[in-house]
Scaffold this motif. Structure first.
Motif: not given
Length: 427
Positions: A253-257, A260
């Motif tokens: 999640r922290d590196r792939e927009p 979500e």
């Protein structure tokens, strides 16, 4: 490579033109009885349907001609990333198949067997992205990086968004229906001739079924959002099992927009109508935002008839026809319509007019016959309003009132005089 834009023949051709079999590509798979290269026509394949397959000539013709109305970017996508049908094939007055372009040789690669020997080159499916790195190395294939996986997911989403913009239901998103080029991450979606407009009969696949659609129910673009979202999520994470995909997405999640968006697309509890669009997914993966054209509500059969003459049980489907810009703020709502202007007050002295739409009474001419009425307005022409009566000038009205008053006084004096004369005679 060949594509839709390269076809120079008619859009409906006879089987005799393409009944020259070259290399056989496939004899198994869905509605296709056989897929073969057409001898003497390099780059083109004949896909012949199984006997008894329900085929709508109108649907195929509409699908084949759709790229004519696309913009330049969409035509390029159709040409390079899809096996879009280019012609419908007929025999004995019935449709028996379609001509489709052959995928570029860039999607064909050799695989190494467990004994170290190399197999004959074959097309590489997107399925390879869901293999562990050590297995890919053993097969002699390059191990994709996260950047490579993201590029492939974006290209899949761009094709899906093209379908969605034009209310096409593909429904058959899976590992085997998209080719992958390990060298540059490009993709090639096949079986496009199976697309329907608006809705299509149910089609199932193990581990791909939409949890919001009961088995056997018609499928719309909302199911495409679920299935394509699941395919892209598997390509990004490298996880094949659907139960492992959500956790793998959360881990990046922290590196792939796009995480979500993907989680909302594939979550079993998300109502179908609440799922993000495929266009939103494409933008989240790096595609350029674009204004989507309004999608008209289509009228299509829930199940495809065997011929166009037997179409029954049509129903309206499709999203509302509103233009939206994906990846941008929504435009302000249009101003409310102005209220109609109040009708001017009528002068009480004017003559009474008949209500609108009701003809005036016929007037008698000098010969005693009624005058001809005006012809009704033609369609598209505004109705002629009746001309208001001309008001009586004010000085004339005042004179008439004076004469009326004097007449009343004269009548009263005359009556009084008669009474006096009668009394005088009586005395």
């Amino acid at each position: 490579m060949t594509g839709w834009s390269d076809w120079r023949r008619d859009r409906v051709i006879h089987l005799d033109w393409v009944d020259r079999r070259g290399k056989v590509i496939s004899t198994t798979g869905g509605e296709a009885k056989i897929v073969y290269e057409i001898a003497g026509m390099p780059g083109w394949l004949m896909k012949q349907y199984r006997p008894g397959t329900a085929i709508s000539d109108a649907r195929l013709d509409r699908l084949i001609s759709l790229p004519e109305r696309l913009d330049a970017a969409e035509k390029t996508l159709v040409h390079t990333a899809t096996s879009w049908p280019v012609a419908r094939v007929v025999a004995q007055s019935r449709s028996v198949g379609v001509v489709i372009p052959k995928a570029s040789d860039s999607f064909v690669h050799a695989f190494r067997r467990p004994d170290g020997k190399w197999m004959e080159p074959k097309t590489v499916n997107v399925d390879q992205l869901c293999r562990p790195a050590d297995e890919l190395k053993a097969l002699g294939q390059p191990v994709p990086s996260e950047k490579d996986r993201r590029a492939t997911g974006r290209r899949l989403a761009e094709v899906g968004a093209l379908f969605e913009r034009h209310d096409l239901v593909y429904a058959d998103w899976s590992y085997t229906n998209a080719f992958w080029n390990p060298q540059d991450g490009s993709v090639y979606v096949i079986d496009v001739d199976g697309c329907y407009f608006g809705t299509r009969p149910w089609i199932g696949a193990v581990n791909w079924d939409d949890p919001q659609v009961a088995r056997g129910q018609p499928i719309t673009t909302t199911t495409d959002r679920y299935r394509l979202g699941l395919l892209v999520a598997r390509c990004l994470t490298g996880e094949r099992g659907p139960e492992k995909v959500p956790a793998a997405l959360l881990g990046m999640r922290d590196r792939e927009p796009a995480v979500e968006v993907l989680l909302r697309m594939i979550h079993a509890g998300t109502p179908a109508e609440k799922r993000p669009t495929i266009e939103e997914l494409a933008v989240a993966l790096g595609a350029a935002a674009r204004v989507t054209a309004p999608v008209p509500v289509q009228t299509v059969p829930a199940t495809e008839p065997e011929s166009d003459a037997n179409v029954k049980n049509w129903k309206k489907v499709g999203p509302s026809a509103t233009a939206t810009t994906v990846g941008a703020s929504a435009p302000p709502p249009p101003p409310p319509p102005r209220p109609p202007a109040a009708a001017p007050a009528r002068d009480p002295s004017t003559a009474r007019q008949p209500p609108p739409g009701r003809p005036s009474p016929a007037r008698q001419g000098t010969t005693g016959s009624p005058t001809r009425r005006a012809s009704p307005p033609r369609p598209g022409q505004p109705a002629t309003r009746p001309r208001p009566a001309r008001p009586v000038p004010r000085p004339l009205r005042e004179a008439a009132e004076i004469v009326s008053v004097l007449g009343a006084w004269a009548l009263g004096l005359g009556l009084l005089l008669l009474v006096v004369i009668g009394l005088a005679r009586a005395l």
